[in-house]
Design an enzyme around this catalytic site. Structure first.
Site, PDB file in Angstrom:
ATOM      1  N   GLY A   1      18.196   2.656  -9.823  1.00 49.88           N
ATOM      2  CA  GLY A   1      17.441   3.659  -9.083  1.00 49.88           C
ATOM      3  C   GLY A   1      18.138   4.064  -7.800  1.00 49.88           C
ATOM      4  O   GLY A   1      19.194   3.526  -7.432  1.00 49.88           O
TER       5      GLY A   1
ATOM      6  N   SER B   1       6.481   2.647  -0.055  1.00 54.36           N
ATOM      7  CA  SER B   1       6.623   4.069   0.240  1.00 54.36           C
ATOM      8  C   SER B   1       5.706   4.431   1.396  1.00 54.36           C
ATOM      9  O   SER B   1       4.651   3.814   1.583  1.00 54.36           O
ATOM     10  CB  SER B   1       6.247   4.895  -0.992  1.00 54.36           C
ATOM     11  OG  SER B   1       6.017   6.244  -0.656  1.00 54.36           O
ATOM     12  N   SER B   2       6.085   5.451   2.145  1.00 54.95           N
ATOM     13  CA  SER B   2       5.257   5.888   3.268  1.00 54.95           C
ATOM     14  C   SER B   2       3.920   6.465   2.825  1.00 54.95           C
ATOM     15  O   SER B   2       3.004   6.629   3.641  1.00 54.95           O
ATOM     16  CB  SER B   2       6.005   6.928   4.106  1.00 54.95           C
ATOM     17  OG  SER B   2       6.332   8.058   3.319  1.00 54.95           O
ATOM     18  N   CYS B   3       3.772   6.751   1.519  1.00 55.63           N
ATOM     19  CA  CYS B   3       2.500   7.309   1.031  1.00 55.63           C
ATOM     20  C   CYS B   3       1.377   6.276   1.042  1.00 55.63           C
ATOM     21  O   CYS B   3       0.228   6.604   0.755  1.00 55.63           O
ATOM     22  CB  CYS B   3       2.661   7.895  -0.361  1.00 55.63           C
ATOM     23  SG  CYS B   3       2.906   6.678  -1.659  1.00 55.63           S
TER      24      CYS B   3
ATOM     25  N   TYR C   1      -0.237   5.796  -7.172  1.00 59.70           N
ATOM     26  CA  TYR C   1       1.022   5.152  -6.783  1.00 59.70           C
ATOM     27  C   TYR C   1       0.851   4.407  -5.457  1.00 59.70           C
ATOM     28  O   TYR C   1       1.281   3.254  -5.309  1.00 59.70           O
ATOM     29  CB  TYR C   1       2.114   6.218  -6.664  1.00 59.70           C
ATOM     30  CG  TYR C   1       3.445   5.707  -6.175  1.00 59.70           C
ATOM     31  CD1 TYR C   1       4.268   4.959  -6.999  1.00 59.70           C
ATOM     32  CD2 TYR C   1       3.893   5.990  -4.882  1.00 59.70           C
ATOM     33  CE1 TYR C   1       5.504   4.495  -6.555  1.00 59.70           C
ATOM     34  CE2 TYR C   1       5.119   5.539  -4.426  1.00 59.70           C
ATOM     35  CZ  TYR C   1       5.919   4.795  -5.271  1.00 59.70           C
ATOM     36  OH  TYR C   1       7.139   4.339  -4.830  1.00 59.70           O
TER      37      TYR C   1
ATOM     38  N   LYS D   1       1.219   0.315  -4.527  1.00 64.85           N
ATOM     39  CA  LYS D   1       2.106  -0.213  -3.493  1.00 64.85           C
ATOM     40  C   LYS D   1       1.333  -1.009  -2.435  1.00 64.85           C
ATOM     41  O   LYS D   1       1.811  -2.035  -1.940  1.00 64.85           O
ATOM     42  CB  LYS D   1       2.892   0.930  -2.843  1.00 64.85           C
ATOM     43  CG  LYS D   1       3.946   1.542  -3.761  1.00 64.85           C
ATOM     44  CD  LYS D   1       4.985   0.509  -4.174  1.00 64.85           C
ATOM     45  CE  LYS D   1       6.082   1.084  -5.032  1.00 64.85           C
ATOM     46  NZ  LYS D   1       7.091   0.055  -5.414  1.00 64.85           N
TER      47      LYS D   1
ATOM     48  N   PRO E   1       9.877   2.615   3.177  1.00 62.55           N
ATOM     49  CA  PRO E   1      10.792   3.695   3.558  1.00 62.55           C
ATOM     50  C   PRO E   1      10.069   5.028   3.663  1.00 62.55           C
ATOM     51  O   PRO E   1       9.060   5.264   2.994  1.00 62.55           O
ATOM     52  CB  PRO E   1      11.794   3.723   2.399  1.00 62.55           C
ATOM     53  CG  PRO E   1      11.010   3.221   1.228  1.00 62.55           C
ATOM     54  CD  PRO E   1      10.045   2.207   1.780  1.00 62.55           C
TER      55      PRO E   1
ATOM     56  N   HIS F   1      11.796  14.558  -6.412  1.00 60.00           N
ATOM     57  CA  HIS F   1      11.281  14.706  -5.058  1.00 60.00           C
ATOM     58  C   HIS F   1      11.862  15.965  -4.413  1.00 60.00           C
ATOM     59  O   HIS F   1      12.695  16.645  -4.990  1.00 60.00           O
ATOM     60  CB  HIS F   1      11.616  13.467  -4.235  1.00 60.00           C
ATOM     61  CG  HIS F   1      10.779  12.278  -4.580  1.00 60.00           C
ATOM     62  ND1 HIS F   1      11.269  11.193  -5.272  1.00 60.00           N
ATOM     63  CD2 HIS F   1       9.474  12.002  -4.331  1.00 60.00           C
ATOM     64  CE1 HIS F   1      10.294  10.299  -5.439  1.00 60.00           C
ATOM     65  NE2 HIS F   1       9.206  10.767  -4.870  1.00 60.00           N
TER      66      HIS F   1
END
Length: 325
Positions: free
Chosen positions: A14, A108-110, A137, A141, A164, A180
């Site tokens: 990835g 992830s920042s989400c 998602y 996380k 990140p 993305h």
């Protein structure tokens, strides 16, 4: 980490995993363990445990995940929550069972609320509703962070989660629908330039602000954190809230600490690609979260600052895109 330590990079093909492998190998680490999905399906609990039992990795970078942009998240919500929950549960549990020294879980920042105060601090976690388009998602996380925290509390493990900001760089996914924003824009502008188009249409209003981190910088931050001395590393692993009374998840933001609008990003990408036509914004398409800027003061205080400027990183990413065509 000793140069001969056994280091497993889950998801080594990835965007982030491949960058971590490049970083480790450039630093002279000699036992970087890699397995493709065909060789090891991390959604298979028995296979995952068998791998840990046989190879006994001392350090784990958990970069394996099902990822994608707004379209992919909207189209496959069941896969995004199911696959990510299963992968991280299998890897984290096997790591504990087989005595992994340190594990780094990449998120992830989400994970942060849609309307979180900007820039987003680590303690913004769980303080408000998530962005609906990637909630499955994000929840997976968040569960991974909680799992690291729970294992640290119950078993004394040293599992750290790093979040990140939006990433881009060599080895990105350039799929026309499931990518993305940066790889999608690189493809869109490149193909428009090839066709001789005078206009490029961009989703949304162009006003949302986003922060972008070059993937090799992300990898460097991960290896930097994994190599911290015990006392500094342990200070990042969170506290037991029932004892301390403080909400301190084992969480570190990784980013550059500044952002741009999608319009500004599109103009930068157009310049890098060499497209000099007009930008048209399709306001019928979703914008997503209005702003996502990470507070990276915790990481900066540890002594790491992102070195790659956005324009320079975009040029490298475009060269990588050209090489994949």
């Amino acid at each position: 980490m000793d140069k001969h330590a056994r280091i497993y990079v889950a998801g080594h093909r990835g965007l982030v995993g491949s960058a971590i492998v490049r970083n480790l190998e450039a630093r002279g680490y000699t036992q970087v363990l890699k397995r493709t999905h065909a060789e090891l399906d991390l959604t298979d609990a028995a296979a995952t445990e068998a791998f840990f039992a046989e190879h006994k990795p001392e350090y784990v970078f958990l970069a394996a995940a099902k990822v994608g942009g707004i379209v992919a998240n909207n189209s496959y919500p069941a896969e995004f929550i199911r696959d990510n929950l299963v992968i991280q549960a299998n890897v984290i549990h096997s790591a504990w069972k087989h005595g992994v020294t340190r594990l780094m879980f990449l998120g992830s920042s989400c994970i942060y609320p849609k309307l979180a105060p900007q820039p987003m601090r680590e303690d913004c976690l769980l303080t408000g509703p998530l962005e609906p388009t990637n909630r499955p998602y994000a929840l997976a996380k968040i569960a991974g962070i909680e799992m690291c925290w729970s294992y640290n509390r119950q078993y004394g493990t040293k599992y750290l989660a790093v979040m990140p900001t939006n990433l881009y760089g060599p080895g990105d996914n350039y799929h026309p629908e499931n990518s993305h924003v940066i790889p999608a824009l690189l493809r869109k502008f490149h193909e428009a330039k090839q066709r001789g188009d005078r206009k490029v249409t961009i989703w949304g209003t162009g006003t949302p602000r986003r922060e972008f981190l070059y993937s090799d910088d992300m990898a460097d931050a991960c290896v930097f954190l994994m190599n911290l001395p015990d006392d500094r590393y342990t200070s990042l692993l969170g506290s037991d809230e029932s004892v301390s009374g403080r909400f301190e998840p084992p969480l570190v933001n990784v980013g550059v600490g500044e952002d741009v609008t999608i319009k500004e990003l599109a103009e930068l990408v157009g310049k890098v690609v060499g497209f000099d036509g007009e930008l048209v914004f399709d306001t019928t398409k979703p914008d997503g979260t209005p702003r996502k800027l990470m507070d990276v003061s915790r990481l900066n205080a540890m002594g790491w600052v992102a070195p790659t400027e956005l324009s320079a990183g975009l040029a490298i990413a475009y060269s990588d895109f050209i090489a994949t065509q």
